[in-house]
Design a protein around this motif. Structure first.
Motif, PDB file in Angstrom:
ATOM      1  N   LEU A  10       0.846  -1.261   0.016  1.00 45.63           N
ATOM      2  CA  LEU A  10      -0.027  -0.197  -0.179  1.00 45.63           C
ATOM      3  C   LEU A  10       0.910   1.332   0.125  1.00 45.63           C
ATOM      4  O   LEU A  10       0.475   2.128  -0.671  1.00 45.63           O
ATOM      5  N   ILE A  11       1.813   1.241   0.802  1.00 42.42           N
ATOM      6  CA  ILE A  11       2.814   2.367   0.645  1.00 42.42           C
ATOM      7  C   ILE A  11       3.514   2.525  -0.524  1.00 42.42           C
ATOM      8  O   ILE A  11       3.656   3.603  -1.226  1.00 42.42           O
ATOM      9  N   GLN A  12       3.686   1.544  -1.498  1.00 42.41           N
ATOM     10  CA  GLN A  12       4.367   1.548  -2.575  1.00 42.41           C
ATOM     11  C   GLN A  12       3.144   2.318  -3.778  1.00 42.41           C
ATOM     12  O   GLN A  12       3.972   3.050  -4.569  1.00 42.41           O
ATOM     13  N   ILE A  13       2.061   2.057  -3.482  1.00 40.87           N
ATOM     14  CA  ILE A  13       1.111   2.427  -4.714  1.00 40.87           C
ATOM     15  C   ILE A  13       0.294   3.929  -4.126  1.00 40.87           C
ATOM     16  O   ILE A  13      -0.426   4.399  -4.918  1.00 40.87           O
ATOM     17  N   SER A  14       0.307   3.998  -2.762  1.00 36.45           N
ATOM     18  CA  SER A  14      -0.740   5.070  -2.380  1.00 36.45           C
ATOM     19  C   SER A  14      -0.523   6.409  -3.049  1.00 36.45           C
ATOM     20  O   SER A  14      -1.539   7.167  -3.303  1.00 36.45           O
ATOM     21  N   ALA A  15       0.753   6.894  -3.066  1.00 38.76           N
ATOM     22  CA  ALA A  15       0.964   8.040  -3.763  1.00 38.76           C
ATOM     23  C   ALA A  15       0.266   8.444  -5.194  1.00 38.76           C
ATOM     24  O   ALA A  15      -0.410   9.096  -5.697  1.00 38.76           O
ATOM     25  N   ARG A  16       0.614   7.294  -6.130  1.00 39.11           N
ATOM     26  CA  ARG A  16      -0.026   7.274  -7.495  1.00 39.11           C
ATOM     27  C   ARG A  16      -1.655   6.855  -7.416  1.00 39.11           C
ATOM     28  O   ARG A  16      -2.262   7.556  -8.117  1.00 39.11           O
ATOM     29  N   LEU A  17      -2.027   6.121  -6.540  1.00 40.23           N
ATOM     30  CA  LEU A  17      -3.578   6.044  -6.264  1.00 40.23           C
ATOM     31  C   LEU A  17      -3.908   7.263  -5.750  1.00 40.23           C
ATOM     32  O   LEU A  17      -5.234   7.374  -6.221  1.00 40.23           O
ATOM     33  N   PHE A  18      -3.517   7.913  -4.895  1.00 39.77           N
ATOM     34  CA  PHE A  18      -3.992   9.102  -4.706  1.00 39.77           C
ATOM     35  C   PHE A  18      -4.084  10.118  -5.653  1.00 39.77           C
ATOM     36  O   PHE A  18      -5.369  10.895  -5.863  1.00 39.77           O
ATOM     37  N   GLY A  19      -3.183  10.501  -6.425  1.00 40.86           N
ATOM     38  CA  GLY A  19      -3.060  11.204  -7.677  1.00 40.86           C
ATOM     39  C   GLY A  19      -4.205  10.843  -8.687  1.00 40.86           C
ATOM     40  O   GLY A  19      -4.932  11.863  -9.247  1.00 40.86           O
ATOM     41  N   PHE A  20      -4.342   9.569  -8.846  1.00 44.01           N
ATOM     42  CA  PHE A  20      -5.273   9.119  -9.562  1.00 44.01           C
ATOM     43  C   PHE A  20      -6.733   9.264  -9.081  1.00 44.01           C
ATOM     44  O   PHE A  20      -7.435  10.027 -10.019  1.00 44.01           O
ATOM     45  N   VAL A  21      -7.168   8.995  -8.046  1.00 47.43           N
ATOM     46  CA  VAL A  21      -8.375   9.306  -7.261  1.00 47.43           C
ATOM     47  C   VAL A  21      -8.656  10.960  -7.303  1.00 47.43           C
ATOM     48  O   VAL A  21      -9.916  11.294  -7.577  1.00 47.43           O
ATOM     49  N   LYS A  22      -7.341  11.865  -7.091  1.00 47.49           N
ATOM     50  CA  LYS A  22      -7.624  13.206  -7.355  1.00 47.49           C
ATOM     51  C   LYS A  22      -7.979  13.951  -8.533  1.00 47.49           C
ATOM     52  O   LYS A  22      -8.811  14.927  -8.632  1.00 47.49           O
ATOM     53  N   ARG A  23      -8.086  13.051  -9.517  1.00 47.10           N
ATOM     54  CA  ARG A  23      -8.219  13.765 -10.813  1.00 47.10           C
ATOM     55  C   ARG A  23      -9.817  13.472 -11.054  1.00 47.10           C
ATOM     56  O   ARG A  23     -10.392  14.055 -11.950  1.00 47.10           O
ATOM     57  N   TYR A  24     -10.432  12.410 -10.271  1.00 45.60           N
ATOM     58  CA  TYR A  24     -11.771  12.197 -10.426  1.00 45.60           C
ATOM     59  C   TYR A  24     -12.621  13.196  -9.272  1.00 45.60           C
ATOM     60  O   TYR A  24     -13.820  13.480  -9.632  1.00 45.60           O
ATOM     61  N   LEU A  25     -11.887  13.358  -8.263  1.00 45.45           N
ATOM     62  CA  LEU A  25     -12.536  13.757  -7.315  1.00 45.45           C
ATOM     63  C   LEU A  25     -12.080  14.884  -6.648  1.00 45.45           C
ATOM     64  O   LEU A  25     -10.989  15.113  -6.710  1.00 45.45           O
ATOM     65  N   PRO A  26     -12.852  15.946  -6.119  1.00 42.72           N
ATOM     66  CA  PRO A  26     -12.109  17.084  -5.366  1.00 42.72           C
ATOM     67  C   PRO A  26     -11.087  16.609  -4.001  1.00 42.72           C
ATOM     68  O   PRO A  26     -11.324  15.558  -3.647  1.00 42.72           O
ATOM     69  N   LEU A  27     -10.358  17.428  -3.742  1.00 42.02           N
ATOM     70  CA  LEU A  27      -9.474  17.279  -2.795  1.00 42.02           C
ATOM     71  C   LEU A  27      -9.865  16.609  -1.600  1.00 42.02           C
ATOM     72  O   LEU A  27      -9.558  15.238  -1.074  1.00 42.02           O
ATOM     73  N   GLU A  28     -10.837  17.213  -1.093  1.00 42.36           N
ATOM     74  CA  GLU A  28     -11.379  16.694   0.391  1.00 42.36           C
ATOM     75  C   GLU A  28     -12.059  15.258   0.312  1.00 42.36           C
ATOM     76  O   GLU A  28     -11.832  14.443   1.020  1.00 42.36           O
TER      77      GLU A  28
END
Length: 174
Positions: A10-28
């Protein structure tokens, strides 16, 4: 998969996963969504160790989660925050402005693409995913991903050519 293995994964993919999710949804909402997706990944951890591409599975899970959430609300792509994040290393205000305008133009071009093309373009160009990984996340065949990217690039090229021809005419007239 042990707890330690899961944490490392999870640590390995969390930054990429967050960037991925952030493009779909607002930051909060992205932060909350990442928490919920992490819980879902935890619940499926037994399957992850048996999978050939567990990262792609997690990205697909995140994509499905975001799409379900977006069905209930208006789509949002945080282009301004992406531009701001990428400008932090620049010194000169002029370079910063030019970069900002160019990047905003590119993101506007991507946003005008049909939804499938837009999605694979973001995954390839922003997330840096490879064709098989995009195919796994979207549920498409790699050949179809290539076709969508090719069409998206052609469309963007045509749009940018029109824009720059128009800008050149404006400069010669003024």
């Amino acid at each position: 998969m042990t707890t330690r293995e899961f944490e490392n994964f999870l640590i390995q993919i969390s930054a990429r996963l967050f960037g991925f999710v952030k493009r779909y949804l607002p930051l909060e909402e992205s932060e909350d969504a990442l928490q919920e997706i992490s819980v879902k990944i935890w619940e499926k951890r037994g399957r992850l160790s048996k999978m050939e591409k567990p990262e792609a599975y997690c990205f697909r899970m995140a994509r499905n989660y975001c799409l379900k959430k977006l069905m209930r609300q208006e789509p949002f792509l945080p282009i301004d925050s992406i531009i701001e994040n990428n400008l932090q290393g620049f010194d000169s205000g002029i370079i910063q402005l030019e970069y900002s305008e160019t990047e905003a133009l590119l993101f506007r071009c991507i946003d005008r693409l049909p939804i499938r093309q837009k999605e694979v373009m973001y995954m390839k160009c922003v997330d840096g995913m490879e064709y098989p990984e995009i195919a796994t996340v979207t549920g498409l065949k790699p050949e179809h991903v290539r076709v969508l990217l090719s069409r998206a690039r052609k469309e963007m090229k045509a749009t940018l050519e029109k824009y720059y021809k128009h800008e050149a005419r404006k400069r010669t007239v003024v």
